[in-house]
Write a protein that holds these residues in place. Structure first.
Motif, PDB file in Angstrom:
ATOM      1  N   GLY A  11     -71.086  -0.829  59.209  1.00 42.05           N
ATOM      2  CA  GLY A  11     -72.104  -1.252  60.154  1.00 42.05           C
ATOM      3  C   GLY A  11     -71.621  -1.308  61.592  1.00 42.05           C
ATOM      4  N   VAL A  12     -70.460  -1.919  61.821  1.00 39.25           N
ATOM      5  CA  VAL A  12     -69.949  -2.026  63.189  1.00 39.25           C
ATOM      6  C   VAL A  12     -69.628  -0.643  63.745  1.00 39.25           C
ATOM      7  CG1 VAL A  12     -68.118  -2.951  64.643  1.00 39.25           C
ATOM      8  CG2 VAL A  12     -69.074  -4.356  62.824  1.00 39.25           C
ATOM      9  N   THR A  13     -69.027   0.201  62.919  1.00 42.13           N
ATOM     10  CA  THR A  13     -68.710   1.552  63.381  1.00 42.13           C
ATOM     11  C   THR A  13     -69.981   2.317  63.712  1.00 42.13           C
ATOM     12  OG1 THR A  13     -66.757   1.556  61.938  1.00 42.13           O
ATOM     13  CG2 THR A  13     -67.473   3.672  62.825  1.00 42.13           C
ATOM     14  N   HIS A  14     -70.981   2.208  62.847  1.00 44.50           N
ATOM     15  CA  HIS A  14     -72.229   2.935  63.103  1.00 44.50           C
ATOM     16  C   HIS A  14     -72.937   2.382  64.338  1.00 44.50           C
ATOM     17  CE1 HIS A  14     -75.482   5.610  62.166  1.00 44.50           C
ATOM     18  NE2 HIS A  14     -76.348   4.617  62.217  1.00 44.50           N
ATOM     19  N   ALA A  15     -72.964   1.060  64.485  1.00 45.33           N
ATOM     20  CA  ALA A  15     -73.623   0.456  65.645  1.00 45.33           C
ATOM     21  C   ALA A  15     -72.957   0.906  66.946  1.00 45.33           C
ATOM     22  CB  ALA A  15     -73.591  -1.067  65.533  1.00 45.33           C
ATOM     23  N   ALA A  16     -71.631   0.855  66.975  1.00 47.49           N
ATOM     24  CA  ALA A  16     -70.913   1.282  68.176  1.00 47.49           C
ATOM     25  C   ALA A  16     -71.106   2.775  68.421  1.00 47.49           C
ATOM     26  CB  ALA A  16     -69.429   0.954  68.046  1.00 47.49           C
ATOM     27  N   GLY A  17     -71.136   3.557  67.350  1.00 46.95           N
ATOM     28  CA  GLY A  17     -71.354   4.995  67.484  1.00 46.95           C
ATOM     29  C   GLY A  17     -72.732   5.309  68.036  1.00 46.95           C
ATOM     30  N   MET A  18     -73.741   4.596  67.566  1.00 51.18           N
ATOM     31  CA  MET A  18     -75.094   4.817  68.089  1.00 51.18           C
ATOM     32  C   MET A  18     -75.181   4.454  69.570  1.00 51.18           C
ATOM     33  SD  MET A  18     -76.969   6.125  65.678  1.00 51.18           S
ATOM     34  CE  MET A  18     -75.452   7.074  65.446  1.00 51.18           C
ATOM     35  N   ALA A  19     -74.485   3.383  69.958  1.00 50.01           N
ATOM     36  CA  ALA A  19     -74.459   3.033  71.377  1.00 50.01           C
ATOM     37  C   ALA A  19     -73.763   4.125  72.188  1.00 50.01           C
ATOM     38  CB  ALA A  19     -73.750   1.693  71.561  1.00 50.01           C
ATOM     39  N   GLU A  20     -72.696   4.685  71.627  1.00 53.42           N
ATOM     40  CA  GLU A  20     -71.978   5.773  72.308  1.00 53.42           C
ATOM     41  C   GLU A  20     -72.871   6.992  72.491  1.00 53.42           C
ATOM     42  OE1 GLU A  20     -68.286   7.559  73.843  1.00 53.42           O
ATOM     43  OE2 GLU A  20     -69.133   5.550  73.683  1.00 53.42           O
ATOM     44  N   LEU A  21     -73.810   7.188  71.561  1.00 54.27           N
ATOM     45  CA  LEU A  21     -74.740   8.317  71.676  1.00 54.27           C
ATOM     46  C   LEU A  21     -75.896   8.033  72.635  1.00 54.27           C
ATOM     47  CD1 LEU A  21     -75.005   9.628  67.987  1.00 54.27           C
ATOM     48  CD2 LEU A  21     -73.479  10.373  69.827  1.00 54.27           C
ATOM     49  N   GLY A  22     -75.916   6.824  73.216  1.00 48.78           N
ATOM     50  CA  GLY A  22     -76.912   6.516  74.240  1.00 48.78           C
ATOM     51  C   GLY A  22     -78.040   5.616  73.811  1.00 48.78           C
ATOM     52  N   HIS A  23     -77.997   5.060  72.607  1.00 52.51           N
ATOM     53  CA  HIS A  23     -79.073   4.209  72.115  1.00 52.51           C
ATOM     54  C   HIS A  23     -78.794   2.737  72.417  1.00 52.51           C
ATOM     55  CE1 HIS A  23     -80.663   7.676  69.998  1.00 52.51           C
ATOM     56  NE2 HIS A  23     -79.488   7.859  69.416  1.00 52.51           N
ATOM     57  N   ASP A  24     -79.862   1.957  72.534  1.00 52.17           N
ATOM     58  CA  ASP A  24     -79.747   0.505  72.574  1.00 52.17           C
ATOM     59  C   ASP A  24     -79.703   0.014  71.132  1.00 52.17           C
ATOM     60  OD1 ASP A  24     -79.837   0.288  75.366  1.00 52.17           O
ATOM     61  OD2 ASP A  24     -82.023   0.360  75.371  1.00 52.17           O
ATOM     62  N   VAL A  25     -78.704  -0.821  70.818  1.00 57.07           N
ATOM     63  CA  VAL A  25     -78.435  -1.176  69.423  1.00 57.07           C
ATOM     64  C   VAL A  25     -78.289  -2.682  69.269  1.00 57.07           C
ATOM     65  CG1 VAL A  25     -76.909  -0.802  67.450  1.00 57.07           C
ATOM     66  CG2 VAL A  25     -77.203   1.019  69.160  1.00 57.07           C
ATOM     67  N   ILE A  26     -78.921  -3.224  68.228  1.00 52.55           N
ATOM     68  CA  ILE A  26     -78.727  -4.609  67.828  1.00 52.55           C
ATOM     69  C   ILE A  26     -78.140  -4.616  66.427  1.00 52.55           C
ATOM     70  CG2 ILE A  26     -81.154  -4.719  67.094  1.00 52.55           C
ATOM     71  CD1 ILE A  26     -79.152  -7.755  68.310  1.00 52.55           C
ATOM     72  N   GLY A  27     -76.980  -5.257  66.276  1.00 48.92           N
ATOM     73  CA  GLY A  27     -76.362  -5.390  64.965  1.00 48.92           C
ATOM     74  C   GLY A  27     -76.736  -6.732  64.366  1.00 48.92           C
TER      75      GLY A  27
END
Length: 443
Positions: A11-27
């Protein structure tokens, strides 16, 4: 906006990865202590490069963490990243965390959205989740479910997220496919292959991938068993096989076998699901894959015992490695700690060193001794067992280590040392599947 439910390794890896791709993310995670740590930019586990990624996107404002499911309500895409451990009463997957996410998230799904599973699950889980959410969510009639399995390897999870070798999209309609293609647009534009499948096929893909990898590892370990019986050298056999383009060398390394929180339980859950579907014969071979893997641990205990003169009583053993693999502090189903604990149970005095997993090992195996470095762990040892192939251990030199041990005897469970060099320095060198001639020098 994207929500990621479950803030463990995946989860943390995916959340950080999605943010790196430019998305706003809430974990989202129910563990308040973990969420507090994450919002401070501190990880409750070790994963190379992930802490920098998390800190960068906490500061950018693209990433934050919460314990409140309602904070995920505004998201357009919800990724489920919770664990699916082996059930305590059998070998099938425990889906209670998936069920808990459905119960917690459903009341807050009040608009059209896509719920995407990333966890490794038995085939049919996505269909079950869809039925539950469509019944319980306020926007159930415009809610879709997809399955997007992860293919992360601990120790290189960031690279696997940002430079994956493929993206699997298990979808039930073209709109869901387009949504996920938009989510992963930077990766797709960079040329990452996309495989589009139905929900059930996507679920099977991950189980099949883990089962094939496990089978390859157990295959070469079965060959190692045979080599031990006939006096052949499995390392040379492996070298020759790796040149064959039909086989390849990846995961074709004999030794102590696989462990961790995913592969062992996933192959067992795959078999259990086959049994439930009446297809038990199709995956019956996985039982032997599992058995071969577990036998390697017993064989390593035997090898170390042989190096100690046939008994562990009044013997000191240095164990190098606690994590189930290098690059992580994860000790779940660690072959190294299994061997260390068995040696201790049989009367040996065991001292363990690992570059990253010491704290986790101490909590789970408090009766073992622990040392801050390899030389300290080896001081006065009757045998050294190299059980996790950290680069630090592969780089050990026989001279300095030989000056602190009681007896120059080493078991190289991962085949990472130069046996000729160690034997030339007066060491008795042993490794699974390999002949064990006497040392040739005195160092």
């Amino acid at each position: 906006m994207i929500s990621v439910v479950g803030c463990g390794y995946l989860g943390v890896t995916h959340a950080a990865g999605m943010a790196e791709l430019g998305h706003d993310v809430i974990g989202i995670d129910v563990d308040a202590e973990k969420v507090a740590l994450l919002n401070e930019g501190r990880l409750p586990f070790f994963e190379p490069g992930l802490d920098e990624l998390v800190v960068r996107h906490l500061r950018s404002g693209r990433l934050r963490f919460s314990t409140a499911y309602e904070d995920a309500g505004a998201a357009d895409v919800h990724f489920i990243c919770v664990g699916t451990p082996q059930r305590q009463d059998g070998t099938s997957a425990d889906l209670s965390h998936i069920d808990a996410v459905a119960a917690g998230l459903a009341p807050h799904l009040a608009k059209e959205c896509l719920v995407v599973g990333k966890s490794t699950v038995p085939v049919g889980t996505a269909a079950h989740l869809k039925a539950v959410l469509r019944e319980q969510a306020p926007a159930g009639d415009v809610l879709s479910v997809a399955w997007n399995p992860e293919f992360l390897s601990e120790g290189k999870a960031v690279a696997d997220t940002l430079r994956p070798d493929r993206i699997v999209l298990g979808v039930e309609n073209p709109h869901s496919e387009k949504t996920l293609r938009d989510v992963y647009a930077p990766l797709i534009e960079a040329g990452v292959p996309v495989v589009v499948a139905d929900l059930a096929t996507a679920e099977v893909i991950k189980s099949a991938a883990n089962s094939f990898t496990a089978t390859k590892i157990s295959f070469i370990n079965a060959i190692a068993e045979f080599c031990e019986a006939c006096g052949a050298d499995v390392k040379v056999v492996t070298e020759a096989l790796a040149y064959d383009p039909r086989i390849g060398g990846q995961f074709l390394t004999s030794g102590l076998g696989f462990g961790g929180g995913c592969m062992p339980k996933d192959i067992r859950a795959f078999q259990a699901r086959a049994d439930e579907l009446g297809a038990h014969r199709a995956l019956a071979f996985l039982a032997e894959v599992d058995a071969v893997n577990l036998r390697r641990r017993d064989r390593l205990v035997e090898l170390v015992r042989e190096q100690c003169g046939g008994t562990f009583e009044d013997r000191r053993i240095a164990v190098l490695g606690a994590a189930f693999k290098p690059g992580t502090d994860d000790i779940r189903d660690s072959p190294a700690l299994h061997v260390a604990n068995e040696i201790q149970r049989e009367g040996g005095e065991v001292t363990v060193h690992d570059p990253r997993a010491m704290d986790n090992a101490r909590r789970s195996f408090p009766l073992l001794h622990y040392a801050p470095d390899a030389l300290t762990a080896a001081a006065g040892a009757d045998a050294v067992a190299l059980l996790t192939d950290w680069p630090e251990f592969a780089a050990l030199e026989p001279g300095p280590l030989g000056r602190v041990v009681r007896h120059r005897s080493i078991v190289d469970a991962r085949h990472v040392l130069d046996d000729a060099e160690w034997r030339g320095a007066g060491w008795t060198y042993a490794a699974p599947g390999r002949p064990s001639p006497a040392p040739v020098g005195d160092g």
